[in-house]
Scaffold this motif. Sequence first.
Motif, PDB file in Angstrom:
ATOM      1  N   PRO A 134      71.714  15.349 -19.250  1.00  0.00           N
ATOM      2  CA  PRO A 134      73.207  14.751 -19.817  1.00  0.00           C
ATOM      3  C   PRO A 134      73.974  15.982 -19.474  1.00  0.00           C
ATOM      4  O   PRO A 134      73.723  17.401 -19.179  1.00  0.00           O
ATOM      5  CB  PRO A 134      73.166  14.363 -21.071  1.00  0.00           C
ATOM      6  N   LYS A 135      75.269  15.705 -19.245  1.00  0.00           N
ATOM      7  CA  LYS A 135      76.741  16.609 -19.321  1.00  0.00           C
ATOM      8  C   LYS A 135      76.640  17.305 -20.526  1.00  0.00           C
ATOM      9  O   LYS A 135      76.437  16.888 -21.665  1.00  0.00           O
ATOM     10  CB  LYS A 135      77.706  16.011 -18.447  1.00  0.00           C
ATOM     11  N   ASP A 137      77.034  19.283 -24.139  1.00  0.00           N
ATOM     12  CA  ASP A 137      76.114  19.442 -25.007  1.00  0.00           C
ATOM     13  C   ASP A 137      75.484  18.085 -25.458  1.00  0.00           C
ATOM     14  O   ASP A 137      74.901  17.907 -26.629  1.00  0.00           O
ATOM     15  CB  ASP A 137      76.763  19.863 -26.408  1.00  0.00           C
ATOM     16  N   ARG A 138      75.527  17.062 -24.570  1.00  0.00           N
ATOM     17  CA  ARG A 138      75.031  15.859 -25.012  1.00  0.00           C
ATOM     18  C   ARG A 138      73.243  15.803 -24.881  1.00  0.00           C
ATOM     19  O   ARG A 138      72.874  14.911 -25.580  1.00  0.00           O
ATOM     20  CB  ARG A 138      75.446  14.723 -24.289  1.00  0.00           C
ATOM     21  N   GLY A 139      72.984  16.683 -23.983  1.00  0.00           N
ATOM     22  CA  GLY A 139      71.285  16.893 -24.184  1.00  0.00           C
ATOM     23  C   GLY A 139      70.941  17.112 -25.576  1.00  0.00           C
ATOM     24  O   GLY A 139      70.054  16.732 -26.156  1.00  0.00           O
ATOM     25  N   GLU A 140      71.649  18.054 -26.274  1.00  0.00           N
ATOM     26  CA  GLU A 140      71.226  18.706 -27.710  1.00  0.00           C
ATOM     27  C   GLU A 140      71.391  17.383 -28.526  1.00  0.00           C
ATOM     28  O   GLU A 140      70.525  17.240 -29.407  1.00  0.00           O
ATOM     29  CB  GLU A 140      72.014  19.934 -28.154  1.00  0.00           C
ATOM     30  N   LEU A 141      72.417  16.440 -28.466  1.00  0.00           N
ATOM     31  CA  LEU A 141      72.658  15.205 -29.294  1.00  0.00           C
ATOM     32  C   LEU A 141      71.341  14.328 -29.090  1.00  0.00           C
ATOM     33  O   LEU A 141      70.955  14.107 -29.967  1.00  0.00           O
ATOM     34  CB  LEU A 141      73.942  14.619 -28.717  1.00  0.00           C
ATOM     35  N   ALA A 142      71.034  14.154 -27.913  1.00  0.00           N
ATOM     36  CA  ALA A 142      69.985  13.246 -27.445  1.00  0.00           C
ATOM     37  C   ALA A 142      68.486  13.884 -28.363  1.00  0.00           C
ATOM     38  O   ALA A 142      68.032  13.213 -28.813  1.00  0.00           O
ATOM     39  CB  ALA A 142      69.695  13.149 -25.986  1.00  0.00           C
ATOM     40  N   ALA A 187      67.919  12.643  -9.823  1.00  0.00           N
ATOM     41  CA  ALA A 187      68.623  12.810  -8.415  1.00  0.00           C
ATOM     42  C   ALA A 187      70.210  12.516  -8.736  1.00  0.00           C
ATOM     43  O   ALA A 187      71.021  13.282  -8.193  1.00  0.00           O
ATOM     44  CB  ALA A 187      68.294  11.830  -7.463  1.00  0.00           C
ATOM     45  N   ARG A 188      70.556  11.918  -9.665  1.00  0.00           N
ATOM     46  CA  ARG A 188      71.903  11.758 -10.108  1.00  0.00           C
ATOM     47  C   ARG A 188      72.456  12.563 -11.115  1.00  0.00           C
ATOM     48  O   ARG A 188      73.438  12.336 -11.624  1.00  0.00           O
ATOM     49  CB  ARG A 188      72.041  10.120 -10.260  1.00  0.00           C
ATOM     50  N   CYS A 189      71.579  13.401 -11.709  1.00  0.00           N
ATOM     51  CA  CYS A 189      72.155  14.322 -12.710  1.00  0.00           C
ATOM     52  C   CYS A 189      73.071  15.200 -12.098  1.00  0.00           C
ATOM     53  O   CYS A 189      73.181  16.036 -11.160  1.00  0.00           O
ATOM     54  CB  CYS A 189      70.940  15.083 -13.315  1.00  0.00           C
ATOM     55  N   PRO A 231      69.824   9.265 -15.832  1.00  0.00           N
ATOM     56  CA  PRO A 231      71.245   9.968 -16.069  1.00  0.00           C
ATOM     57  C   PRO A 231      72.579   8.799 -16.273  1.00  0.00           C
ATOM     58  O   PRO A 231      72.222   7.479 -15.945  1.00  0.00           O
ATOM     59  CB  PRO A 231      71.162  10.418 -14.821  1.00  0.00           C
ATOM     60  N   GLU A 232      73.609   9.437 -16.267  1.00  0.00           N
ATOM     61  CA  GLU A 232      74.691   8.368 -16.646  1.00  0.00           C
ATOM     62  C   GLU A 232      74.948   7.644 -15.277  1.00  0.00           C
ATOM     63  O   GLU A 232      75.386   6.779 -15.337  1.00  0.00           O
ATOM     64  CB  GLU A 232      76.046   9.250 -16.705  1.00  0.00           C
ATOM     65  N   GLY A 233      74.560   8.181 -14.204  1.00  0.00           N
ATOM     66  CA  GLY A 233      74.576   7.432 -12.827  1.00  0.00           C
ATOM     67  C   GLY A 233      73.609   6.539 -12.508  1.00  0.00           C
ATOM     68  O   GLY A 233      73.537   5.678 -11.701  1.00  0.00           O
ATOM     69  N   GLY A 234      72.753   6.284 -13.513  1.00  0.00           N
ATOM     70  CA  GLY A 234      71.486   5.337 -13.124  1.00  0.00           C
ATOM     71  C   GLY A 234      70.308   6.221 -12.422  1.00  0.00           C
ATOM     72  O   GLY A 234      70.540   7.110 -11.734  1.00  0.00           O
TER      73      GLY A 234
END
Length: 246
Positions: A88-89, A91-96, A114-116, A198-201
């Motif tokens: 993710p973009k 600090d959302r990775g740490e949240l996950a 690919a869409r990260c 990712p957010e873009g699917g």
Amino acid sequence: MTAPVFVVEHLDAGGGGRYVLDGPEGRHAVSVKRLRPGEDIVLTDGAGRWADCVVLDTEGKDRLIVQLDSVTEEPVERPRVTVVQALPKGDRGELAVETMTEVGVDAIVPWAAARCITQWKGERGLKALGKWRATAREAGKQSRRVRFPEVAEAATTKRVATLLAGADFAAVLHESGDEPLATAELPSSGEIVLVVGPEGGVASEELAQFEEAGAKAYRLGRSVLRTSTAGTAAAAVLLARTGRWS
């Protein structure tokens, strides 16, 4: 509430079961938690070995003296749940990682989809991975776990497909799924691998590769969750339905 958890490298008591917790963990116990004689704590190596201890005394600002009588090995949970988390973009990775650790996920695999937008390369990638691992450790302590989730190195799509091919239940969260994850037939043991895009699917090429590896697309519900929360919600569904929360 259960006793606070502190992480140590080795769980071996000295003569009479006396154990000294020092270093950063000792400082946290003495100066932050302000533990006193008679209080209970748990010591763990984060890999399943743990011990109930009673505080005997403190020394200075960073040494906690405890009574450690016996060490217990927590069995590995079954089925094992691995979440492949697209990067993710921010600090959302740490949240996950934090919330997935709290619900009980066993392993987390960062995925460079690919869409990260975020990509882990060089020193930046090593630093980001270190943050994910530190977050899993702290969240494991906070949630009173004694077996912390493994956080693997960032995986390619090919590597993720290999993980899915070896799983007893392989799933990809995707809007094209005809069946909700809440009704999927799950194994009582073995390995569950879940992919969160990712957010873009998840790209169509990636989805095709995962389906070829034996994975099936599932949906969570009518609403669309962000990538940083979808893994936690899906893991909760799996853990409840496999009986691990019973």
